[in-house]
Write a protein that holds these residues in place. Sequence first.
Motif, short mmCIF file in Angstrom:
data_model
loop_
_atom_site.label_atom_id
_atom_site.label_comp_id
_atom_site.label_asym_id
_atom_site.label_seq_id
_atom_site.Cartn_x
_atom_site.Cartn_y
_atom_site.Cartn_z
N LEU A 54 -16.26 11.00 -24.37
CA LEU A 54 -15.09 10.43 -23.71
C LEU A 54 -15.41 9.93 -22.31
N PHE A 55 -16.14 10.73 -21.54
CA PHE A 55 -16.44 10.32 -20.17
C PHE A 55 -17.49 9.22 -20.13
N SER A 56 -18.31 9.12 -21.18
CA SER A 56 -19.29 8.03 -21.23
C SER A 56 -18.62 6.67 -21.42
N VAL A 57 -17.56 6.64 -22.23
CA VAL A 57 -16.89 5.37 -22.50
C VAL A 57 -15.68 5.15 -21.61
N LEU A 58 -15.27 6.17 -20.85
CA LEU A 58 -14.14 6.02 -19.94
C LEU A 58 -14.59 5.98 -18.48
N LEU A 59 -15.30 7.02 -18.07
CA LEU A 59 -15.67 7.13 -16.66
C LEU A 59 -16.83 6.22 -16.29
N LEU A 60 -17.86 6.13 -17.13
CA LEU A 60 -19.03 5.32 -16.80
C LEU A 60 -18.67 3.84 -16.61
N PRO A 61 -17.85 3.21 -17.49
CA PRO A 61 -17.46 1.82 -17.21
C PRO A 61 -16.72 1.66 -15.89
N LEU A 62 -15.87 2.64 -15.54
CA LEU A 62 -15.16 2.57 -14.26
C LEU A 62 -16.14 2.64 -13.09
N LEU A 63 -17.13 3.52 -13.19
CA LEU A 63 -18.13 3.62 -12.13
C LEU A 63 -18.91 2.32 -11.98
N LEU A 64 -19.22 1.68 -13.09
CA LEU A 64 -19.95 0.41 -13.04
C LEU A 64 -19.09 -0.71 -12.46
#
Length: 455
Positions: A365-375
């Motif tokens: 979940l955090f890979s597809v939610l948080l990581l795009p936001l960080l990028l």
Amino acid sequence: MIRSEKFCDLWVSILSRYRLIALFALLILIGGLSMGINHVVFNADYREFFEINDPQRMKFDEIQDVFGSSDNIMFLLVPASRDVFTEEVFTAIHQLTERAWQIPHSYRVDSLTNYQYSWSVGDDLMVEDLLPDIDNLSFERLAWAKEAALSEPGLMGRLLNNEASVTAVNVLVNVRGKPASAEHNAVQYAYALSEELRREYPQLDVYLLGEVMANATFNELYVQDTTTLLPLMVLLILLLAMFALKSAVASIHILVVVIVSVTASIGLIGWLGGALTSHSSAAPIIIVTLAIADCVHLLTHYLRFRQEGILNEDAIAKSVDRNAKAIFYTSLTTIIGFLSLNASDSPPFRDLGNFVALGVMMAFLFSVLLLPLLLMFFPCSPRGNLIQITWKAWIDMCHRNARSIVALTVMILLGSVYGLKKMISTMTGLHTLMSLFLSDKPWILVNNTLVAQRH
């Protein structure tokens, strides 16, 4: 494929349009889950390896209810003179015996000074402490006590070794059914008592062992691994990722996702009332590994698309589209695999499977939610990466040496099967509590000292 790409484009565009709201909502979710860490406890009780209604555990608890708990803290006393029967040593034993009653939840203290020695006078049976008057210890009295103690089967190999060079004070404690803090308080008091005795009697070596201390050692090793081994592992992997991806920002993104995945997973375990054991405590390491793998997959394609001149948000969407399905199925099969541990008869193994399953879900979940936001907030500069550079060369090498690689793989597999069979046979014959620790751990050194001195 077109539907998937459109969905990923829509997904990334929604995140981009409402990035602040999405980030705020994620922070609230992460904070709420992480607060559950305060409710997580580490349970090292060996009873936890059995179900509450397990017939053997029920019989064991019934015996302990009738005859008392066998959980103990043992003080091992080794005088520098290698002679226990001296006035100074017996004074120390007497003081320790009196103070040991103050250990929380203690209900019995056994030592040489309060050992119930019995003898007959005519038709009368006399019973009293081996050395009741500790203030008047003459050489003759100590010599008599040594001769009497060495002839007592109840003392030899239990509180005294054959050479009378090592003695013990055994404290029985009842922490069964009490909160984890009960055992912790007893252990901390025992540590303080041993330090106090070392200061008062510098010529006396004092060691701690027993079942309660073994449980405490599990807890201490868990804290040690959590504060040293896990951070070192993460640091090493991040350095390798930075070297391979050639991007420090990407490594920081990975670190953020890893920390969030682990803390949220452990926090959720706390909210669900779970407790970590010596086996389930391996869950954070597994979660870290899988979270890093998810992030590396997404970042590798993202950097490649950026290097091709694709705009940041489009590169994010394409990377998610290229990897989301694969990461999802990988996470799903991993979750199913670990959930299969629920077929185990031992609760710690079931907990390990459930905890890792929760962690894998969080990592996805955090890979597809948080990581795009960080990028979106902190884009990575494309510089090419070793993963892309070496991948084609690796494929070409495998293609040229396919037969050799298959033969080598079969040989490794056969060797692994043989090694696994040998390991299982070894564990079946030699698997004991002490085999779970490295030989340099204090609790193991003390146990080895006791075993060596008892015979």
